[in-house]
Design a protein around this motif. Sequence first.
Motif, PDB file in Angstrom:
ATOM      1  N   TYR A   1       0.856  -1.182   0.000  1.00 44.39           N
ATOM      2  CA  TYR A   1       0.000   0.000   0.000  1.00 44.39           C
ATOM      3  C   TYR A   1       0.896   1.237   0.000  1.00 44.39           C
ATOM      4  O   TYR A   1       1.857   1.317   0.776  1.00 44.39           O
ATOM      5  CB  TYR A   1      -0.911  -0.001   1.227  1.00 44.39           C
ATOM      6  CG  TYR A   1      -1.845   1.193   1.292  1.00 44.39           C
ATOM      7  CD1 TYR A   1      -2.958   1.274   0.460  1.00 44.39           C
ATOM      8  CD2 TYR A   1      -1.605   2.234   2.185  1.00 44.39           C
ATOM      9  CE1 TYR A   1      -3.816   2.364   0.516  1.00 44.39           C
ATOM     10  CE2 TYR A   1      -2.464   3.323   2.254  1.00 44.39           C
ATOM     11  CZ  TYR A   1      -3.561   3.375   1.407  1.00 44.39           C
ATOM     12  OH  TYR A   1      -4.409   4.459   1.460  1.00 44.39           O
TER      13      TYR A   1
ATOM     14  N   THR B   1      -5.459   1.502 -13.410  1.00 39.08           N
ATOM     15  CA  THR B   1      -5.094   0.123 -13.090  1.00 39.08           C
ATOM     16  C   THR B   1      -3.979  -0.328 -14.026  1.00 39.08           C
ATOM     17  O   THR B   1      -4.141  -0.304 -15.242  1.00 39.08           O
ATOM     18  CB  THR B   1      -6.294  -0.820 -13.237  1.00 39.08           C
ATOM     19  OG1 THR B   1      -7.340  -0.388 -12.372  1.00 39.08           O
ATOM     20  CG2 THR B   1      -5.894  -2.251 -12.873  1.00 39.08           C
TER      21      THR B   1
ATOM     22  N   SER C   1      -3.804   7.432  -3.302  1.00 37.85           N
ATOM     23  CA  SER C   1      -3.089   6.272  -2.767  1.00 37.85           C
ATOM     24  C   SER C   1      -3.257   5.090  -3.716  1.00 37.85           C
ATOM     25  O   SER C   1      -4.143   5.082  -4.578  1.00 37.85           O
ATOM     26  CB  SER C   1      -3.626   5.914  -1.378  1.00 37.85           C
ATOM     27  OG  SER C   1      -5.014   5.654  -1.437  1.00 37.85           O
ATOM     28  N   SER C   2      -2.398   4.092  -3.566  1.00 32.60           N
ATOM     29  CA  SER C   2      -2.458   2.939  -4.466  1.00 32.60           C
ATOM     30  C   SER C   2      -2.283   1.644  -3.694  1.00 32.60           C
ATOM     31  O   SER C   2      -1.619   1.596  -2.654  1.00 32.60           O
ATOM     32  CB  SER C   2      -1.390   3.042  -5.558  1.00 32.60           C
ATOM     33  OG  SER C   2      -0.093   2.942  -5.006  1.00 32.60           O
TER      34      SER C   2
ATOM     35  N   MET D   1      -9.434   6.825 -11.776  1.00 33.26           N
ATOM     36  CA  MET D   1      -8.665   5.727 -11.203  1.00 33.26           C
ATOM     37  C   MET D   1      -7.905   5.007 -12.315  1.00 33.26           C
ATOM     38  O   MET D   1      -8.394   4.872 -13.440  1.00 33.26           O
ATOM     39  CB  MET D   1      -9.600   4.743 -10.483  1.00 33.26           C
ATOM     40  CG  MET D   1      -8.903   3.528  -9.902  1.00 33.26           C
ATOM     41  SD  MET D   1     -10.063   2.382  -9.105  1.00 33.26           S
ATOM     42  CE  MET D   1     -10.635   3.384  -7.734  1.00 33.26           C
TER      43      MET D   1
ATOM     44  N   GLY E   1      -1.294  -2.503  -4.359  1.00 36.32           N
ATOM     45  CA  GLY E   1      -0.695  -3.397  -5.331  1.00 36.32           C
ATOM     46  C   GLY E   1      -0.568  -4.814  -4.804  1.00 36.32           C
ATOM     47  O   GLY E   1      -0.535  -5.049  -3.588  1.00 36.32           O
TER      48      GLY E   1
ATOM     49  N   ALA F   1      -1.264  -2.883  -9.953  1.00 34.78           N
ATOM     50  CA  ALA F   1      -1.376  -1.742  -9.051  1.00 34.78           C
ATOM     51  C   ALA F   1      -2.635  -0.960  -9.397  1.00 34.78           C
ATOM     52  O   ALA F   1      -2.888  -0.660 -10.577  1.00 34.78           O
ATOM     53  CB  ALA F   1      -0.153  -0.838  -9.159  1.00 34.78           C
ATOM     54  N   ILE F   2      -3.425  -0.644  -8.376  1.00 36.30           N
ATOM     55  CA  ILE F   2      -4.662   0.118  -8.556  1.00 36.30           C
ATOM     56  C   ILE F   2      -4.493   1.448  -7.828  1.00 36.30           C
ATOM     57  O   ILE F   2      -4.300   1.476  -6.611  1.00 36.30           O
ATOM     58  CB  ILE F   2      -5.870  -0.649  -7.987  1.00 36.30           C
ATOM     59  CG1 ILE F   2      -5.987  -2.021  -8.667  1.00 36.30           C
ATOM     60  CG2 ILE F   2      -7.146   0.156  -8.183  1.00 36.30           C
ATOM     61  CD1 ILE F   2      -7.022  -2.917  -8.041  1.00 36.30           C
ATOM     62  N   SER F   3      -4.549   2.551  -8.584  1.00 39.42           N
ATOM     63  CA  SER F   3      -4.279   3.873  -8.029  1.00 39.42           C
ATOM     64  C   SER F   3      -5.538   4.735  -8.076  1.00 39.42           C
ATOM     65  O   SER F   3      -6.198   4.827  -9.123  1.00 39.42           O
ATOM     66  CB  SER F   3      -3.158   4.572  -8.812  1.00 39.42           C
ATOM     67  OG  SER F   3      -1.976   3.790  -8.810  1.00 39.42           O
TER      68      SER F   3
END
Length: 336
Positions: free
Chosen positions: A222, A293, A247-248, A291, A250, A272-274
């Motif tokens: 995170y 990805t 924030s992201s 967002m 992963g 990674a998802i931001s």
Amino acid sequence: MMFRTTAIAVAVALTATSALAQQTPPAATATTADARDALAKKEGEGDQSALLKQTLTAVDKQYSLIRTGQIALNYDLSYSYVGEERIVTDIANGNATLFNIENNNSHTVTNTLSADYGLRDNLTTNVTLPLISRYADTAARSGMSNSLGDISAGVRWQPFEARRDTPNLTVVSNVRLPTGRSPFKIIAGTGEATGSGVGALTVGLNVNKIVDPVALFGSLNYTVSAPAKDLWQINGSRILTRVQPGSSFGFGVGFAYALSYGISTTVSFQEAISAGSKLRFADGLEAKTHMQTSGILNLGLGYRISPKTTVNFSVGIGVTPDSPNLVVGMNIPLSL
């Protein structure tokens, strides 16, 4: 990739030994000690477990620790390519009119020097120093920049003693410093960004387990980023003054497979998802990006050039629109 067990190799070896015994006269039949000697590993060959540990070290250095007082130096060379086609349109009276299709390409070569130091047997510190060369070619401009990237420092801690038959857990923490060229301070036509422009803190948990000749590994992390303040960047008709990156989260999973005492292969997937970033402009306008990805499928090959040194090559393929199209990398230990 086909998964083969050591039982197949043992069966082949036993079949070959049986056939040889039938063709050999009684006087020349090998003793049990001779057979054991012939099948034993030669000095310097090491074992597959050691090779898998080295492969994990090079593929993702988060998975290994070093002994107290030891220093490990590594050099990583990577190339990434991002290409996209952007449709330029004009919307008037509710109708979209197609004007042009722009090709935007970016090529990045990163040379990274990293150093690990063992504070304790279960606690390792590390520092990375990236040197980045980036070339971008768009319809509006093209140019190249050579600069220092974002320096990072971190620690890896193993809370439990490593055991062969149980998964090994490693807690990781990393701080990224905004030492590269910020994308929020570059004036159009003066070069490309080589850094993120903001500091960030990452915490995570990694796990790996060796089931000879396979090593399984996975990770969760995170990341939170500090805001970029006091900006004055012209974006079209507005001036950008503040950016708060989202924030992201992963994760990654994969495995390494020892084909022999000198060759290993790896397959892994990282995503990674931001969350969207918040933008503020001088005229008071505030906006938020979407967002993103990013997912990459990695294929690797490890070649053992000495009992203690493994060189690794990897190819990453982007599987989502927000990912690089291609990433090619090589890892070489400098402390031979």
